[in-house]
Design an enzyme around this catalytic site. Structure first.
Site: not given
Ligand code: 5MM
Length: 342
Positions: A177, A219
């Site tokens: 990602e 991703k």
């Molecule tokens: C970009 O964040 C990921 C996808 O979420 P969105 O669809 O809301 O953009 C998400 O999987 C993210 O990697 C996780 O929520 C972990 O984020 P944090 O900031 O808690 O490490």
């Protein structure tokens, strides 16, 4: 590395035009979203919220996998059933976010590097024993004046590739990602240029680290103008720019691309994914699906608000977004679907 098993799992994660649900918010992120809605920021509230999600009936009709945070991977329903078992019984593979978040990249003001490689081999072995089938690592790239730098892109791509190789060693499918943030005032074209540069570097590093492309998923962000950009952009322009960027950078060996939503509204995320599949699916070598967090969960969280009496209504809202995004994977989403309830 068991290549055959990795390829089987990676393909299974995007089969049937279904996507993934990201519920891997770290504790600080989850607490921040709870605080905004007046929900207590406790482990029990996070457990109850995640129980609401994983026990949503018919989840497996729309998603093949759910990305969990470490705390959630070890949690159970109030009746004592591990969340991993609830998901597996519903036909949803459990996955795990394994990065340890971002920190400032030394010598690169305004840029970050994702941490978590130290000791990762041992943690991955433990996650496999807990039932994880795949993993996820997020790198954050911030567009701005004179950034992202080559140093930031290269360091994050290198870390993603090292993580991916370690995952494949223990049989976990790595989800890669690299997120180009949509904060800021960059244009669609500027986001396209940065995203292209990032993805090209990521795949160079994946090659260098001998990552099996058939046994991973990407991703990425969609190619979008920044939230502060005032130039109007259509759904079609986003979908064309995103597909063109991916065709230039992502090898055909990769089985699937599962987008993050990145702060788009739930409806726009569905409409843009739908446009890509409706117009381009037959020309694409990989499946295009979703791995949204906010664009699936936010309406449900706003209904739940920490009140057990709202659970059924929140699950209904969650299923509605899942149904819309499953339709978008087939190129069959349209705005009328938003008026239908599950
Ligand atoms: C970009 O964040 C990921 C996808 O979420 P969105 O669809 O809301 O953009 C998400 O999987 C993210 O990697 C996780 O929520 C972990 O984020 P944090 O900031 O808690 O490490």
């Amino acid at each position: 590395m068991n290549a055959r098993a990795l390829i089987h799992t990676a393909r299974a994660l995007v089969k049937g035009e279904k996507g993934l649900l990201a519920l891997d918010e770290s504790t600080p992120t989850c607490n921040r979203r709870f605080a905004a809605l007046g929900i207590p920021q406790t482990e029990d509230a996070r457990r109850a919220y995640r129980e609401l999600i994983v026990t949503t009936p018919t989840l497996g009709e729309y998603i093949n996998g759910a990305i969990l945070y470490e705390e959630t991977l070890r949690q159970m329903t109030h009746e004592g059933v591990p969340f991993t078992k609830v998901l597996s019984d519903a036909g949803v593979m459990p996955g795990i976010k394994v990065d340890m978040g971002t920190t400032e990249l030394a010598g690169h003001p305004g840029e970050t590097i994702t941490e978590g490689l130290d000791g990762l081999r041992g943690r991955l072995q433990a996650y496999v024993k807990l039932g994880a089938r795949f993993a996820k690592w997020r790198a954050v790239i911030t567009p701005g004046a004179n950034i992202p730098s080559h140093g930031c892109i290269h360091s994050n791509a290198h870390a993603l590739a090292r993580y991916a190789a370690l995952c494949q060693e223990v049989g976990l499918v790595p989800i890669i990602e690299p997120e180009v943030l949509m904060d800021g005032d960059q244009t669609l074209q500027q986001c396209a240029a940065v995203t292209q540069d990032v993805l090209r570097t990521v795949f160079e590093q994946l090659h260098t680290q001998r990552v099996l492309l058939e046994g991973m998923l990407l991703k990425p962000n969609m190619v979008l103008p920044g939230l502060a950009c005032t130039a109007p952009t259509t759904v079609g322009e986003v979908s064309e720019a995103t597909v063109s960027c991916l065709l230039r950078t992502v090898p055909a060996a990769v089985p699937g691309i599962v987008f993050l939503s990145g702060g788009q509204t739930a409806e726009l995320a569905s409409a843009r994914l739908n446009d890509m599949n409706a117009r381009f699916k037959l020309q694409l070598p990989w499946a295009l699906a979703f791995s949204f967090a906010r664009a699936i969960q936010q309406p449900a969280m706003e209904i739940w608000k920490g009140n057990p009496g709202n659970t059924a209504a929140a699950q209904k809202a969650l299923l509605h977004r899942l149904r819309c995004n499953h339709a978008a994977c087939r190129g069959e989403y349209n705005a009328d679907l938003e008026w239908l309830t599950v």
